[in-house]
Scaffold this motif. Sequence first.
Motif, mmCIF file in Angstrom:
data_model
loop_
_atom_site.group_PDB
_atom_site.id
_atom_site.type_symbol
_atom_site.label_atom_id
_atom_site.label_comp_id
_atom_site.label_asym_id
_atom_site.label_seq_id
_atom_site.Cartn_x
_atom_site.Cartn_y
_atom_site.Cartn_z
ATOM 1 N N MET A 490 0.850 -1.196 0.000
ATOM 2 C CA MET A 490 0.000 0.000 0.000
ATOM 3 C C MET A 490 0.885 1.246 0.000
ATOM 4 O O MET A 490 1.034 1.927 1.019
ATOM 5 N N PRO A 491 1.504 1.565 -1.147
ATOM 6 C CA PRO A 491 2.451 2.693 -1.172
ATOM 7 C C PRO A 491 1.785 4.059 -1.209
ATOM 8 O O PRO A 491 2.453 5.069 -1.001
ATOM 9 N N LYS A 492 0.489 4.125 -1.486
ATOM 10 C CA LYS A 492 -0.192 5.398 -1.649
ATOM 11 C C LYS A 492 -1.102 5.700 -0.465
ATOM 12 O O LYS A 492 -1.647 4.799 0.167
ATOM 13 N N ARG A 493 -1.268 6.980 -0.183
ATOM 14 C CA ARG A 493 -2.259 7.410 0.797
ATOM 15 C C ARG A 493 -3.658 7.261 0.203
ATOM 16 O O ARG A 493 -3.797 7.158 -1.021
ATOM 17 N N PRO A 494 -4.690 7.255 1.041
ATOM 18 C CA PRO A 494 -6.048 7.088 0.506
ATOM 19 C C PRO A 494 -6.361 8.135 -0.566
ATOM 20 O O PRO A 494 -6.249 9.339 -0.338
ATOM 21 N N ALA A 495 -6.791 7.655 -1.741
ATOM 22 C CA ALA A 495 -7.065 8.565 -2.852
ATOM 23 C C ALA A 495 -8.266 9.457 -2.567
ATOM 24 O O ALA A 495 -8.373 10.550 -3.120
ATOM 25 N N LEU A 496 -9.159 9.006 -1.685
ATOM 26 C CA LEU A 496 -10.368 9.771 -1.402
ATOM 27 C C LEU A 496 -10.064 11.106 -0.713
ATOM 28 O O LEU A 496 -10.899 12.008 -0.693
ATOM 29 N N LEU A 497 -8.858 11.245 -0.106
ATOM 30 C CA LEU A 497 -8.503 12.477 0.593
ATOM 31 C C LEU A 497 -7.844 13.509 -0.319
ATOM 32 O O LEU A 497 -7.652 14.651 0.101
ATOM 33 N N HIS A 498 -7.451 13.101 -1.543
ATOM 34 C CA HIS A 498 -6.867 14.012 -2.528
ATOM 35 C C HIS A 498 -5.705 14.805 -1.934
ATOM 36 O O HIS A 498 -5.672 16.038 -1.956
ATOM 37 N N THR A 499 -4.756 14.091 -1.376
ATOM 38 C CA THR A 499 -3.606 14.729 -0.738
ATOM 39 C C THR A 499 -2.603 15.197 -1.790
ATOM 40 O O THR A 499 -2.420 14.536 -2.818
ATOM 41 N N PRO A 500 -1.934 16.334 -1.566
ATOM 42 C CA PRO A 500 -0.923 16.792 -2.529
ATOM 43 C C PRO A 500 0.233 15.813 -2.674
ATOM 44 O O PRO A 500 0.781 15.654 -3.760
ATOM 45 N N ASN A 501 0.622 15.182 -1.577
ATOM 46 C CA ASN A 501 1.695 14.188 -1.598
ATOM 47 C C ASN A 501 1.086 12.847 -1.212
ATOM 48 O O ASN A 501 0.857 12.573 -0.034
ATOM 49 N N ASP A 502 0.790 12.008 -2.212
ATOM 50 C CA ASP A 502 0.089 10.757 -1.936
ATOM 51 C C ASP A 502 1.017 9.574 -1.766
ATOM 52 O O ASP A 502 0.562 8.452 -1.536
ATOM 53 N N ASN A 503 2.325 9.769 -1.856
ATOM 54 C CA ASN A 503 3.269 8.663 -1.748
ATOM 55 C C ASN A 503 3.780 8.568 -0.311
ATOM 56 O O ASN A 503 4.442 9.480 0.179
ATOM 57 N N ARG A 504 3.459 7.476 0.389
ATOM 58 C CA ARG A 504 3.904 7.308 1.775
ATOM 59 C C ARG A 504 4.925 6.194 1.946
ATOM 60 O O ARG A 504 5.358 5.925 3.065
ATOM 61 N N LEU A 505 5.295 5.525 0.860
ATOM 62 C CA LEU A 505 6.253 4.429 0.943
ATOM 63 C C LEU A 505 7.371 4.684 -0.048
ATOM 64 O O LEU A 505 7.122 4.902 -1.238
#
Length: 551
Positions: A490-505
Motif C-alpha cells: 500500500m504505497p499510496k495514501r487514501p485517494a479519497l482524501l486528494h492529498t498533494p503528496n500521496d506517496n507514503r512508501l
Amino acid sequence: MIPLKNSPAHQVMEDNKEASVGTQLEETITFVQKILGENDDFIIRRFCIFYDQPAVVMYFPDLIDKQYLNDHILKPLMLTSSHDYAKAAGSSMKDFLLNDTLYACEGRTETQLNEIIQAIVEGKTALLVDGVTDAFIFSTRHVDKRAITQPETEQVIRGAREGFIEIMGTNLALLRYRLPTPDLRIKTIRIGRITKSIVALCYIDGIVNPALVEEVFRRLSLIDIDGILDAGYLEQFIEDNHFSPFPQIQNTERPDKAVANLLEGRVILLVDGSPFALILPTVFSQFYQTVEDYSERFLLVSFIRLSRLVALIFSLIFPSLYVALISFNPELIPTEFAVAVAGGRAGVPFPSVIEVLIMEISMEVLREATLRLPQQVGGALSIVGVLVVGQAAVAAGFISPITVVIIALTTIGSFATPAYNAALALRLLRFPLVILSGIFGLYGVMIGLILIANHMLSLKSFGVPYLSPLVPGNFQGMKDTLARLPLWSMPKRPALLHTPNDNRLGKITKEMSEEAPNNTLDPLKVGDTRRNVTDGASSPGNSDTSGDHTD
C-alpha cells in the motif's frame, strides 16, 4: 465606561471591546473589580517596585502555580532597585521589566482589558504597573489533572498504553511526541460566547489537502453557542447530515490512532476539557478497524477484521431474519431445526415479532442500567439480568429459548464493533428492520437493507463519499477495507482524501519488501559447521563444540 451593576460580565466585556489599559493604575483596577470583584477567590495583590512604584498582580489562586508566581514574578520585581533601572539607560520600563527583570519564560504584554480579564479567568496572572499602558500576562496556569492511562473505550492487546486526557496542552504534547516534524501545524480558535473554549485544529502541512483545512475552519467559525463542553458538541455542528443515525466523524482517545490519521492526510480536532479527538473526514470502513490491525501480521489481522465485519452485519440483520423465517418462511428452515424451534415456542403467547421486540428493549434497558451503575454493581447486574431474568422469562412461558439465544448472539455481535457510536447506530436500526420483517417477511428485510444502503450511499463526510473506497471503487483503497494487505503493498495514501503528496512508501523500502529475504545464516550458504574429529582432536578450523555430530 463604567460597567452596569446588573449587566452580565460577558455582556459588559462585549460592550467595552475597545477599552484599554490607562496610565492610571486605579482606574484599571476599578474596571477589573467591576467584572471579577464579586468572586471571593479573586486575588488582587498590591506591592511596589523600585520601592516607590505602585504595581498589582491579579489572579485566581486555585488556577495558578503559587510557587512559580512567587519565585519568578513577585520576587524579582520586589528585589529590583531603581539603580538597576538607571543602568538600563534608554530602555522603557515595559522593556526593562519584561526583558531584564522577570524570569517567567512565557510572558507577553496586552493593552485590551477584555483580553486581560479573559487571561485571568483562564488561569494566567496579570501584572499592572502604574504609569505603564501595557499589562504583563504570564502563563502561570496549574490545574490538577488525571494521569495518562490506557483508554477504557479502545482497549488493545498490542499497542500503546496511553490516551488523551482533559488538558489540551498534554494532548498536544502527546501528538508532537509522536510527530517530531516541523510540518505539524496546530491552529486554535475560540468557540463559545461564555466558555471561550479553545479548539485546536491539527494537520500535517504538505500532506493534507488545503481545501479541507479551509472548510473545517469555515464550519467552526459559523458556530455561535454559549459554550462547548465536549468534542461531541462540535461533531453535531460540523457534520454533513444531522439526521443520519450513522456517525460521519470518528472520535478517539488514542494519540497513536490520531497520528496515523494525520499521516494519511486527515484533520484532528481537539477541545480543551475533552479527552476525545475528532477525526475528519471519516468513511464507514474506519469504524470496524482498530490500531491493532496495523501492528500484527496481515494474514491474521485480515481474518480478525473479516470476523469483526461479519459480527457487525450479524448484529444488524439476525433478529429480523429470525422473525421473517419463523413468521413467513418456515419452509426455509431445516426440518429437524424447525421441529426444535416449534417445540420451544409451544405455549408462548406472543408472535415472534413482539417477542423479539420485548427482548431487544429489555436488553437495551439492561445495557443502559449496567453503564450507569457503579462498576462494582454493574457487573453483578449484568449477570443477574442475563441469567436470572432470562431463565425466569423462559420458564414462565413468555419467551422461547431460541429467541433468548438469538438476542444473546446479536448482543455479542454488537460488542465486537470497536466504535461505540457506530454500534449504537446499528442497535437503533435493528428495530425498524424487525418491524418490517414482521409485516412483510423476507421482502421487508430486503426493503430495509436497500433503504439503509441507499442512505449510506448518499452520505458524505466533508465531501468524501461515506462508502469509499467501495463506492466509488478504488483498487488501492480496497487493499485496506475488507481485509488488510501487507503494508509494503500500500504505497499510496487514501485517494479519497486528494492529498498533494500521496506517496507514503519509499521506492527502496518497497523493493526490499518485495524481494526474497537474504538468509545470512543459512547453512547452505555459510557452510557445514560439523566438527571433524581426527585422532580424537578437533581440527583447528572448526569451532563447533556442540558435540552432537561425530564422524
